[in-house]
Write an enzyme that holds these catalytic residues in place. Structure first.
Site, PDB file in Angstrom:
ATOM      1  N   LYS A 127       0.881  -1.187   0.000  1.00  0.00           N
ATOM      2  CA  LYS A 127       0.000   0.000   0.000  1.00  0.00           C
ATOM      3  C   LYS A 127       0.904   1.218   0.000  1.00  0.00           C
ATOM      4  O   LYS A 127       2.043   1.143   0.448  1.00  0.00           O
ATOM      5  CB  LYS A 127      -0.877  -0.004   1.259  1.00  0.00           C
ATOM      6  N   ASP A 167      -6.907   4.304  -4.679  1.00  0.00           N
ATOM      7  CA  ASP A 167      -7.604   4.184  -3.386  1.00  0.00           C
ATOM      8  C   ASP A 167      -8.217   5.576  -3.168  1.00  0.00           C
ATOM      9  O   ASP A 167      -8.437   6.307  -4.146  1.00  0.00           O
ATOM     10  CB  ASP A 167      -6.617   3.783  -2.264  1.00  0.00           C
TER      11      ASP A 167
HETATM   12  P1  NDP Z   1     -12.766   7.879  -3.165  1.00  0.00           P
HETATM   13  O1  NDP Z   1     -11.693   8.870  -2.933  1.00  0.00           O
HETATM   14  O2  NDP Z   1     -13.288   7.663  -4.532  1.00  0.00           O
HETATM   15  O3  NDP Z   1     -14.034   8.230  -2.226  1.00  0.00           O
HETATM   16  C1  NDP Z   1     -13.908   8.292  -0.840  1.00  0.00           C
HETATM   17  C2  NDP Z   1     -15.228   8.763  -0.266  1.00  0.00           C
HETATM   18  O4  NDP Z   1     -15.188   8.635   1.150  1.00  0.00           O
HETATM   19  C3  NDP Z   1     -15.513  10.223  -0.560  1.00  0.00           C
HETATM   20  O5  NDP Z   1     -16.901  10.418  -0.611  1.00  0.00           O
HETATM   21  C4  NDP Z   1     -14.912  10.915   0.662  1.00  0.00           C
HETATM   22  O6  NDP Z   1     -15.456  12.174   0.957  1.00  0.00           O
HETATM   23  C5  NDP Z   1     -15.262   9.934   1.758  1.00  0.00           C
HETATM   24  N1  NDP Z   1     -14.270  10.043   2.829  1.00  0.00           N
HETATM   25  C6  NDP Z   1     -12.929   9.864   2.722  1.00  0.00           C
HETATM   26  N2  NDP Z   1     -12.322  10.086   3.900  1.00  0.00           N
HETATM   27  C7  NDP Z   1     -13.303  10.412   4.751  1.00  0.00           C
HETATM   28  C8  NDP Z   1     -13.319  10.757   6.111  1.00  0.00           C
HETATM   29  N3  NDP Z   1     -12.191  10.794   6.841  1.00  0.00           N
HETATM   30  N4  NDP Z   1     -14.533  11.010   6.670  1.00  0.00           N
HETATM   31  C9  NDP Z   1     -15.681  10.970   5.934  1.00  0.00           C
HETATM   32  N5  NDP Z   1     -15.722  10.664   4.643  1.00  0.00           N
HETATM   33  C10 NDP Z   1     -14.559  10.393   4.066  1.00  0.00           C
HETATM   34  O7  NDP Z   1     -12.234   6.509  -2.519  1.00  0.00           O
HETATM   35  P2  NDP Z   1     -12.735   5.018  -2.765  1.00  0.00           P
HETATM   36  O8  NDP Z   1     -14.204   5.011  -3.008  1.00  0.00           O
HETATM   37  O9  NDP Z   1     -11.828   4.389  -3.731  1.00  0.00           O
HETATM   38  O10 NDP Z   1     -12.415   4.341  -1.350  1.00  0.00           O
HETATM   39  C11 NDP Z   1     -13.384   4.273  -0.287  1.00  0.00           C
HETATM   40  C12 NDP Z   1     -12.978   3.183   0.699  1.00  0.00           C
HETATM   41  O11 NDP Z   1     -12.925   1.916  -0.002  1.00  0.00           O
HETATM   42  C13 NDP Z   1     -11.593   3.338   1.348  1.00  0.00           C
HETATM   43  O12 NDP Z   1     -11.642   2.800   2.653  1.00  0.00           O
HETATM   44  C14 NDP Z   1     -10.708   2.466   0.476  1.00  0.00           C
HETATM   45  O13 NDP Z   1      -9.537   2.035   1.154  1.00  0.00           O
HETATM   46  C15 NDP Z   1     -11.656   1.301   0.210  1.00  0.00           C
HETATM   47  N6  NDP Z   1     -11.314   0.469  -0.943  1.00  0.00           N
HETATM   48  C16 NDP Z   1     -11.206   1.011  -2.193  1.00  0.00           C
HETATM   49  C17 NDP Z   1     -10.905   0.199  -3.275  1.00  0.00           C
HETATM   50  C18 NDP Z   1     -10.890   0.713  -4.665  1.00  0.00           C
HETATM   51  O14 NDP Z   1     -10.825  -0.110  -5.592  1.00  0.00           O
HETATM   52  N7  NDP Z   1     -10.988   2.016  -4.908  1.00  0.00           N
HETATM   53  C19 NDP Z   1     -10.613  -1.235  -3.084  1.00  0.00           C
HETATM   54  C20 NDP Z   1     -10.842  -1.721  -1.750  1.00  0.00           C
HETATM   55  C21 NDP Z   1     -11.156  -0.874  -0.721  1.00  0.00           C
HETATM   56  P3  NDP Z   1     -14.607  13.512   0.620  1.00  0.00           P
HETATM   57  O15 NDP Z   1     -14.695  13.656  -0.863  1.00  0.00           O
HETATM   58  O16 NDP Z   1     -15.287  14.593   1.376  1.00  0.00           O
HETATM   59  O17 NDP Z   1     -13.202  13.260   1.104  1.00  0.00           O
END
Ligand code: NDP
Length: 454
Positions: A127, A167
């Site tokens: 990571k 991510d």
């Molecule tokens: P994105 O950046 O596309 O979206 C993240 C979302 O979560 C946004 O809406 C963001 O809001 C919100 N968010 C992030 N940090 C916080 C926080 N501290 N508090 C509240 N809301 C928050 O990321 P992904 O959708 O790719 O990832 C989401 C989750 O899924 C993570 O935990 C990631 O590790 C996990 N994941 C992702 C994979 C992938 O293929 N992308 C694979 C496996 C797991 P804002 O825009 O306001 O920051």
């Protein structure tokens, strides 16, 4: 006794890795699940497999200087944690978010080792990322940052060594800038990153895979009780990559997704987020890069709830529903939230995000014997499809959308079965936490045993 072993091990992990609470949390959960395995297999203890598995094979930390649109020099910190390569090249995403630090990336890399093993594909765990915040930056600033980041990272990665992906904060735009710089520096076109654009080596269904996979996993869990998602109300957090495709698949399978969130607050749409409304969210989030609040201004009958950072719970998890798909970030469901979910009738939790539930929340889900799919199993569809992208790159061909989706569906079924079988074999039937940790661990541990003290 294994329990004394676990206590001693955790004391050592905490002493050696101070100020990394998320890493301690992830390790604690895994070693608790493994106590029974270690009792049955003293050879793992003798070979110090756990002591080795909690120690990254390599940690790379580097300076990322770049120039903003005002001509000011900015400095961020870049990381890559190469955690374990016993079963394949390091594989895992890059996160760009101001909260990124060594402990958070180590927890994610550690989880990734077991998750990748569960996919049945030959991928080790890694990571990386940066404390860079893409929010509010121009495309040019993001490009200059990505180029500077890759100017160092390129030395450490490669299609047979380490293959990063996206991510939080790293989507198609960032992968494009990173790949472009890698290609220039190496003078090579290889599958060194996944999540690439379709015209330059990407796989169909990769953007959808994590969200779709988490919904497939929920369907598999429901099937053990003879049920489907049809007619179920679902709570989804986040509004990024994972959340968007979670909503899409829930709707396709007959469920109704009623919430989405970002770090400022959440929307509640009791009528459900239809495909038309989801298309609007995708435009808002992926192109205009706006805030989810605008959804409530745009559509009728929707309420917006600003996040109160001082509150002891998040009202998103206090809405009547049957299923919850946390898809934002770590520790977003605490003990109080878990109580609210249970009180409101939620009995399916499928984690799209990594470690979104605190230990207290996990304990409550297990105690109430709900269908609880932990992230390392439920969200493994993303990295599994990255593995399929690597295969297609090596073979220099592209599979159709239907082929990749069928493979993803099949992998999620197999992951589900491995969890169910391992949980039952080690005396805790229905406990997907133990099932995922044990099934993921065994393959890596056996590979490490075979390969000697490395
Ligand atoms: P994105 O950046 O596309 O979206 C993240 C979302 O979560 C946004 O809406 C963001 O809001 C919100 N968010 C992030 N940090 C916080 C926080 N501290 N508090 C509240 N809301 C928050 O990321 P992904 O959708 O790719 O990832 C989401 C989750 O899924 C993570 O935990 C990631 O590790 C996990 N994941 C992702 C994979 C992938 O293929 N992308 C694979 C496996 C797991 P804002 O825009 O306001 O920051």
């Amino acid at each position: 006794m294994a329990s004394k072993y676990v206590t001693d091990l955790m004391a050592e992990v905490k002493a050696k890795n101070p100020a990394e609470p998320e890493f301690h949390q992830a390790v604690q959960e895994v070693v608790e699940s493994l106590a029974v395995v270690l009792d049955k297999h003293p050879e793992y203890r003798a070979a110090k497999i756990i002591e080795r598995i909690v120690e990254p094979e390599r940690v790379i930390l580097f300076r990322v200087p770049w120039v903003d649109d005002q001509g000011q020099v900015r400095v961020n910190r870049g990381f890559r944690i190469e955690m374990n390569s016993a079963i394949g090249p390091y594989k895992g995403g890059l996160r760009f978010h101001p909260s990124v630090n060594l402990g958070i990336l180590k927890f994610l890399a550690f989880e990734q080792v077991f998750k990748n093993s569960l996919t049945t594909l030959p991928m080790g765990g890694g990571k990386g990322g940066s404390d860079f915040d893409p929010k509010g930056k121009s495309d040019n600033e993001v490009m200059r940052f990505c180029q500077s980041f890759m100017a160092e990272l390129f030395r450490h990665i490669g299609p047979d060594t380490d293959v990063p992906a996206g991510d939080i904060g790293v989507g198609g735009r960032e992968i494009g800038f990173l790949f472009g710089m890698y290609r220039k520096l190496r003078n090579e076109f290889t599958g060194v990153l996944t999540g690439k654009g379709l015209n330059w080596g990407g796989s169909l269904i990769r953007p959808e895979a994590t969200g779709y996979g988490s919904v497939y996993f929920a369907s598999e869990m429901l099937a053990t009780r003879g049920e489907t998602l049809q007619g179920k109300t679902c709570l989804v957090s986040g509004s990024g990559n994972v959340a968007q495709y979670t909503v899409e698949k829930i709707t396709q399978l007959g469920g109704k997704a009623v919430t989405l969130s970002d770090s400022n607050g959440f929307i509640h749409d009791p009528e459900g987020i239809t495909p038309e409304k989801l298309a609007w969210v995708m435009e808002l989030k992926n192109k205009r890069r706006g805030r989810i609040k605008e959804y409530a201004d745009h559509f009728k009958g929707v309420t917006y709830h600003a996040l109160d950072p001082k509150a002891d719970h998040n009202p998103l998890w206090d809405i009547k529903a049957q299923c919850a798909f946390p898809s934002a970030t770590q520790n977003e469901i605490n003990g109080k939230d878990a109580q609210n979910l249970l009180k409101n009738g939620v009995y399916v939790v499928s984690e799209g995000a990594n470690m979104p539930s605190t230990p207290e929340a996990v304990r409550l889900f297990l105690e109430h014997k709900i269908l609880y799919g932990p992230g390392k199993a439920a969200n493994a569809g993303g990295v599994a499809t990255s593995g399929l992208e690597m295969t297609q790159n090596s073979m220099r061909l592209s599979w159709s959308r239907e082929e990749v989706d069928a493979k993803l569906r099949d992998i999620m079924k197999r992951i589900h079965k491995s969890c169910v079988d391992a949980a039952a074999a080690y005396g805790t039937p229905g406990n997907y936490v133990n099932g995922a940790n044990i099934a993921g661990f065994l393959k890596v541990a056996n590979a490490m045993m075979d390969q000697g003290v490395i």
